[in-house]
Enzyme design. Structure first.
Site, PDB file in Angstrom:
ATOM      1  N   ASP A  28       0.830  -2.961   8.075  1.00  0.00           N
ATOM      2  CA  ASP A  28       0.792  -3.789   6.760  1.00  0.00           C
ATOM      3  C   ASP A  28       1.708  -2.670   5.793  1.00  0.00           C
ATOM      4  OD1 ASP A  28      -0.740  -6.212   7.131  1.00  0.00           O
ATOM      5  OD2 ASP A  28      -2.584  -4.581   7.504  1.00  0.00           O
ATOM      6  N   THR A  53      -1.696   0.403  12.422  1.00  0.00           N
ATOM      7  CA  THR A  53      -3.374   0.573  12.236  1.00  0.00           C
ATOM      8  C   THR A  53      -4.166  -0.485  12.034  1.00  0.00           C
ATOM      9  OG1 THR A  53      -3.074   2.927  11.796  1.00  0.00           O
ATOM     10  CG2 THR A  53      -5.165   2.074  11.733  1.00  0.00           C
ATOM     11  N   GLU A 100      -0.372   1.112   0.503  1.00  0.00           N
ATOM     12  CA  GLU A 100       0.694   2.005  -0.052  1.00  0.00           C
ATOM     13  C   GLU A 100       0.120   2.442  -1.635  1.00  0.00           C
ATOM     14  OE1 GLU A 100       3.598   3.315   2.011  1.00  0.00           O
ATOM     15  OE2 GLU A 100       2.078   2.391   3.426  1.00  0.00           O
TER      16      GLU A 100
END
Length: 311
Positions: free
Chosen positions: A73, A97, A290
């Protein structure tokens, strides 16, 4: 249906603690076998990867039929900063992950099967969310996200998990949560909802909260069911608020969250709105895993913002 003759394949050797390298190589082989021209984009940093995607999309002679994110992602989030609004579809080959966007859309985890989804050319228009903070407004504009933006404890957990090299997989987030639980809990939040089905004229909620998650999809962190009722193409963002509770109560909740179960606790409340503004002192935000700045921030749903290649 979209005919796929060429792709820009974005890879990150660090995705999935090295799995991204293996997945990228296998995807290239699969595309090549089917006669698809592959332009591999592998940057040395997030900024470099974004630059490579931008340049590939701006190439008038070799503009790809799709941009394929072969990672997790986080890599997809980097890609979306350049891809959103271009009209070029996104392909997903899970190699990270979490892979929560791929899971939401039913993309197979097996590389060959995921590449075959891209080759089939079937697209679905999904919503994206944007995050606007004081920093993004002054810098590069809104920050796009596809899955969940976490704030407060869950953002701190994500940032901590990104630093950990053990354990691997979703357990990394549980381990990070145990660390962060001892660094402070609830802080005062102000939540402003606009375009909510339940409160069309807008509403304000003020409370002490441990974390507040804004979801375009149901899960984050590798399957944690944080926004269980989120729909990826309903033009709304889902909001899950975990209010003040003891550390012991939070510890008891973690196993259910980590295993993908719906959170059932009196301190947990959920909302839905087209625009959400969150304010809390010193609370970080992470979008698709992020860093996305600090609160206050405004989150907006952008309906049908991105075509994605799906089964």
């Amino acid at each position: 249906m979209k005919e796929i003759h060429s792709v820009a394949l974005v890879t990150n050797p660090m995705s999935g603690h090295g799995r991204g390298l293996e997945v990228g190589a296998a995807a290239i082989a699969r595309f090549t076998t089917h006669g698809v021209r592959v332009r591999e984009l592998c940057g040395t940093s997030a900024a470099d990867t974004a630059r490579l995607v931008r340049e590939a999309l701006a190439d008038p002679e070799h503009r790809p039929d799709a941009v394929v994110s072969a990672g997790g992602d986080g890599l997809t989030c980097v890609v979306l900063q350049e891809l959103a609004g271009t009209g070029v579809p996104l392909g997903l080959v899970p190699g990270g992950t979490g892979n929560d966007l791929a899971r939401q859309l039913g993309i197979p985890d097996a590389t060959d099967a995921a590449v075959d989804v891209v080759l089939a050319g079937k697209t679905q228009d999904i919503d994206l969310g944007t995050v606007e903070t004081a920093a993004t407004a002054a810098d590069s504009g809104p920050f796009w996200f596809a899955t969940v933006t976490g704030t407060g404890l869950d953002a701190r957990v994500t940032l901590r998990a990104n630093e950990l090299r053990w354990p691997k997989g979703p357990m990394r987030y549980t381990f990070a949560a145990l660390i962060e639980l001892f660094n402070g809990l609830a802080v005062p939040y102000r939540i402003e909802l606009t375009g909510s089905p339940d409160h069309p004229d807008g509403t304000v909620v003020e409370l002490d909260a441990i974390m507040v998650a804004v979801g375009n999809t149901k899960t984050y962190g590798g399957g944690m069911l944080i926004c269980p009722d989120a729909v990826v193409d309903d033009g709304m963002l889902d909001l899950t608020v975990v209010g003040a509770m003891s550390r012991l109560a939070m510890l008891k909740m973690l196993p259910s969250l980590s295993s993908g179960k719906r959170i059932d606790h009196p301190a947990v409340s959920q909302y839905r709105a087209a625009t959400i503004t969150l304010s809390a002192s010193g609370a970080p935000a992470t979008a698709d895993g992020e860093p996305a700045g600090m609160l206050p921030a405004t989150f907006r749903a952008v309906p049908g913002a991105q075509a994605v290649l799906v089964p």
